[in-house]
Design a protein around this motif. Sequence first.
Motif, PDB file in Angstrom:
ATOM      1  N   ASN A 154       7.868  -6.045   7.513  1.00 51.47           N
ATOM      2  CA  ASN A 154       7.084  -4.827   7.756  1.00 51.47           C
ATOM      3  C   ASN A 154       7.757  -3.635   7.072  1.00 51.47           C
ATOM      4  OD1 ASN A 154       5.588  -2.701   8.709  1.00 51.47           O
ATOM      5  ND2 ASN A 154       6.026  -3.058  10.870  1.00 51.47           N
ATOM      6  N   GLN A 156       6.467  -0.586   6.999  1.00 51.75           N
ATOM      7  CA  GLN A 156       5.874   0.634   7.536  1.00 51.75           C
ATOM      8  C   GLN A 156       6.734   1.258   8.644  1.00 51.75           C
ATOM      9  OE1 GLN A 156       3.069   2.013   6.116  1.00 51.75           O
ATOM     10  NE2 GLN A 156       3.452   0.352   4.672  1.00 51.75           N
ATOM     11  N   ASN A 158       9.369   3.469  10.215  1.00 52.73           N
ATOM     12  CA  ASN A 158      10.066   4.695   9.864  1.00 52.73           C
ATOM     13  C   ASN A 158      11.561   4.492  10.125  1.00 52.73           C
ATOM     14  OD1 ASN A 158      10.985   7.290   9.500  1.00 52.73           O
ATOM     15  ND2 ASN A 158       9.458   8.240  10.837  1.00 52.73           N
TER      16      ASN A 158
END
Length: 239
Positions: A154, A156, A158
Amino acid sequence: MGIFDFLKPKKKELDVNTYLLQRLKQRIEEKGNLVEFSTQYAAILINSEIEIATVVMKGDFHPFILPLLTITINKDYFPKGIESSLMGLGTTIEEKVESAIDNYIENIFTTIADSFNDTHIDEYDFKSIINNREILWHPKMSKSLVQGKWNETNNQINLYSVIEERVKKELKDYKFNWLKLYISRQPNGEISGECLLNNELWEEGYYLLEEYAKKWKDAGEFLGQKQFIMFRRCDAYDL
């Protein structure tokens, strides 16, 4: 040797660094800023507020890499400078310089410049207690940039979220704190990176990043992720 000793021009790097500063000046002027060259050392001054000094680092590097050290200075809030090591990639000097500038502007300069605006993003704001005093912080951050081929992993997430809760307890009662995050995994599984809080190694933060990277998939691929964060003390909480 002090950090500003690196900023004194050296014969072998003078042309490249001068060209880099010229292009950096042009690129920042294009954003509507007033930029002038420093009369003291290899640096530019933006809006009489932020100074950026650069030096091309020496060493045995791949010919397609331009290793760069930048020091971003504000005489009132970070007089010793915010240090950042960057790399430009390309087959020509022009390509490497543009790549380095893209890296700096996207990851560092835009975040610092934005932090001087007393705006905030509610979801990131938080309060901490320092010396029995409550302080409200307004974090500003770059995008969480990724490197390599992220297929199963993943990309994505942060990066700031990995250390977010712990860093709240580490900030100093300064107008600005800053945090530089980088973590990478080589194809052979070796993990390396850095976690610098106000230019100093923050070991606990690095271990959190390391544990995060151990969970990455895509075995045999290089993966990297980085992010830069500024923490501004809310003006209402200034003494």
